[in-house]
Motif scaffolding. Structure first.
Motif, PDB file in Angstrom:
ATOM      1  N   SER A  94       0.844  -1.193   0.000  1.00 40.26           N
ATOM      2  CA  SER A  94       0.000   0.000   0.000  1.00 40.26           C
ATOM      3  C   SER A  94       0.882   1.246   0.000  1.00 40.26           C
ATOM      4  N   GLU A  95       0.251   2.391  -0.233  1.00 41.23           N
ATOM      5  CA  GLU A  95       0.982   3.656  -0.146  1.00 41.23           C
ATOM      6  C   GLU A  95       1.520   3.871   1.265  1.00 41.23           C
ATOM      7  N   TRP A  96       0.737   3.431   2.268  1.00 41.78           N
ATOM      8  CA  TRP A  96       1.189   3.561   3.646  1.00 41.78           C
ATOM      9  C   TRP A  96       2.436   2.708   3.905  1.00 41.78           C
ATOM     10  N   SER A  97       2.454   1.540   3.300  1.00 40.08           N
ATOM     11  CA  SER A  97       3.613   0.665   3.461  1.00 40.08           C
ATOM     12  C   SER A  97       4.858   1.298   2.842  1.00 40.08           C
ATOM     13  N   ARG A  98       4.673   1.925   1.687  1.00 46.14           N
ATOM     14  CA  ARG A  98       5.800   2.580   1.024  1.00 46.14           C
ATOM     15  C   ARG A  98       6.391   3.661   1.939  1.00 46.14           C
ATOM     16  N   ARG A  99       5.512   4.462   2.543  1.00 46.24           N
ATOM     17  CA  ARG A  99       5.989   5.494   3.459  1.00 46.24           C
ATOM     18  C   ARG A  99       6.670   4.874   4.680  1.00 46.24           C
ATOM     19  N   ALA A 100       6.075   3.797   5.169  1.00 46.62           N
ATOM     20  CA  ALA A 100       6.584   3.162   6.385  1.00 46.62           C
ATOM     21  C   ALA A 100       7.987   2.603   6.183  1.00 46.62           C
ATOM     22  N   ILE A 101       8.270   2.067   5.002  1.00 46.82           N
ATOM     23  CA  ILE A 101       9.617   1.538   4.748  1.00 46.82           C
ATOM     24  C   ILE A 101      10.634   2.667   4.827  1.00 46.82           C
ATOM     25  N   VAL A 102      10.294   3.814   4.236  1.00 44.93           N
ATOM     26  CA  VAL A 102      11.207   4.955   4.276  1.00 44.93           C
ATOM     27  C   VAL A 102      11.470   5.387   5.715  1.00 44.93           C
ATOM     28  N   MET A 103      10.410   5.427   6.515  1.00 39.90           N
ATOM     29  CA  MET A 103      10.580   5.829   7.898  1.00 39.90           C
ATOM     30  C   MET A 103      11.325   4.776   8.714  1.00 39.90           C
ATOM     31  N   THR A 104      11.215   3.508   8.302  1.00 40.49           N
ATOM     32  CA  THR A 104      11.996   2.448   8.945  1.00 40.49           C
ATOM     33  C   THR A 104      13.480   2.660   8.684  1.00 40.49           C
ATOM     34  N   ASP A 124      17.438  -1.439   0.888  1.00 41.61           N
ATOM     35  CA  ASP A 124      17.438  -2.422  -0.206  1.00 41.61           C
ATOM     36  C   ASP A 124      16.014  -2.891  -0.522  1.00 41.61           C
ATOM     37  N   GLN A 125      15.207  -3.072   0.519  1.00 37.85           N
ATOM     38  CA  GLN A 125      13.818  -3.487   0.327  1.00 37.85           C
ATOM     39  C   GLN A 125      13.054  -2.433  -0.472  1.00 37.85           C
ATOM     40  N   PHE A 126      13.244  -1.177  -0.125  1.00 45.01           N
ATOM     41  CA  PHE A 126      12.541  -0.098  -0.816  1.00 45.01           C
ATOM     42  C   PHE A 126      12.973  -0.038  -2.278  1.00 45.01           C
ATOM     43  N   ILE A 127      14.275  -0.136  -2.518  1.00 46.31           N
ATOM     44  CA  ILE A 127      14.796  -0.072  -3.890  1.00 46.31           C
ATOM     45  C   ILE A 127      14.231  -1.204  -4.738  1.00 46.31           C
TER      46      ILE A 127
END
Length: 296
Positions: A79-89, A107-110
């Motif tokens: 989800s879009e929320w998950s995308r944001r959450a990875i960055v904040m992680t 690496d996960q985000f990339i």
């Protein structure tokens, strides 16, 4: 000359991300406060999970923030929320000095979002995590080599970005660090009466790291090592290069004095008002620039 020591560079750097409607501007790094929270799995609104994670960031409870952001990813993957959450992680782990975890999240985000507007940030943070683990020149420089490769990759991928601008500055620091390692080994050889081995190290600095703060000393050490081997012409040549480029540097004054003691008078006398060698990076001014991101 003082050796460049880059232990824990940019600890608590001021990288600030502004996501959604919640700002975390002004965060400063410190260790997570108190024991990490353990969430019992319960389906709950994604907005609540995410906002709680942001609240934990405001409280500088980095480990707890990671817990909530990871819960967002588990309950609402892709989800879009998950995308944001990875960055904040990435950010929270970095602030907690958990560089391996921050790199894994990057690496996960990339992998999941190679075309995102935040992907440059993920690449940049990978480089910063390596950069901050650089140790002083007396120890293994594995992280230095890794930081060099990752920072270079940021510049190559995003040459016109603010990330590339900052990466170039840090690459200069990395070059100075690598030159410092060569100098450290070269001095050891010189003190161990192995001038030929020392010359190889000093020549590497003079040729491959000539824009670093170590170049004047490297040229002086070449004069010193060549004189130890009785190679007066080579010593005179290296002193001439040093005097031509840095007539006002203390290392040229030392080379001039050494050659005069050997019976030679270099053509160029030291000039107190002349050019000196490059200064070593100021480790006290290595705060990173602020990066603000907003989701539409």
């Amino acid at each position: 000359m003082n050796r460049l020591s880059v232990v824990g560079l940019l600890k608590k750097s001021a990288i600030v991300i502004l996501l959604a409607s919640v700002s975390v501007a002004g965060l400063t790094a410190c260790a997570g406060k108190g024991p990490k929270e353990h969430l019992v799995y319960e389906e709950r609104p994604v907005e609540l999970l995410y906002q709680t994670g942001m609240q934990k960031l405001d409280e500088k409870s980095w480990s707890d923030a990671v817990t909530y952001f990871e819960e967002v990813q588990r309950q609402h993957p892709y989800s879009e929320w998950s995308r944001r959450a990875i960055v904040m992680t990435i950010y929270a782990n970095y602030q907690a000095d958990k560089y391996a975890e921050a790199t894994t999240a990057a690496d996960q985000f990339i992998k999941l979002y190679p075309g995102s507007e935040l992907t440059p940030y993920a690449y940049y943070m990978k480089a910063i995590c390596a950069f901050e683990q650089i140790v002083d020149v007396g120890r293994d420089q594995g992280y230095t080599d890794s930081a060099k490769a990752l920072l270079t990759d940021v510049v190559r991928r995003y040459p016109d970005s603010e990330y590339a601008k900052d990466a170039r500055i840090k690459l200069d620091m990395v070059q100075d660090q690598l030159a410092g390692k060569e100098m450290d080994v070269g001095r050891w050889y010189l003190n161990d009466n192995q001038p030929l081995a020392a010359i190889g190290r000093f020549k590497t600095v003079a040729s491959d790291y000539q824009t670093t703060s170590h170049t004047p000393e490297a040229l002086y050490r070449l004069v010193e090592a060549n004189e130890m081997m009785g190679l007066h012409d080579e010593a005179t040549r290296d002193a001439a290069v040093l005097g031509y480029n840095y007539p006002g540097d203390r290392w040229y004054s030392a080379a001039y004095k050494l050659l005069k003691e050997k019976g030679a008078t270099p053509a160029v006398a030291p000039d107190p008002k002349g050019k000196k060698g490059p200064e070593a990076p100021d480790l006290k001014k290595k705060k990173s620039w602020l990066s603000f991101w907003k989701f539409n």
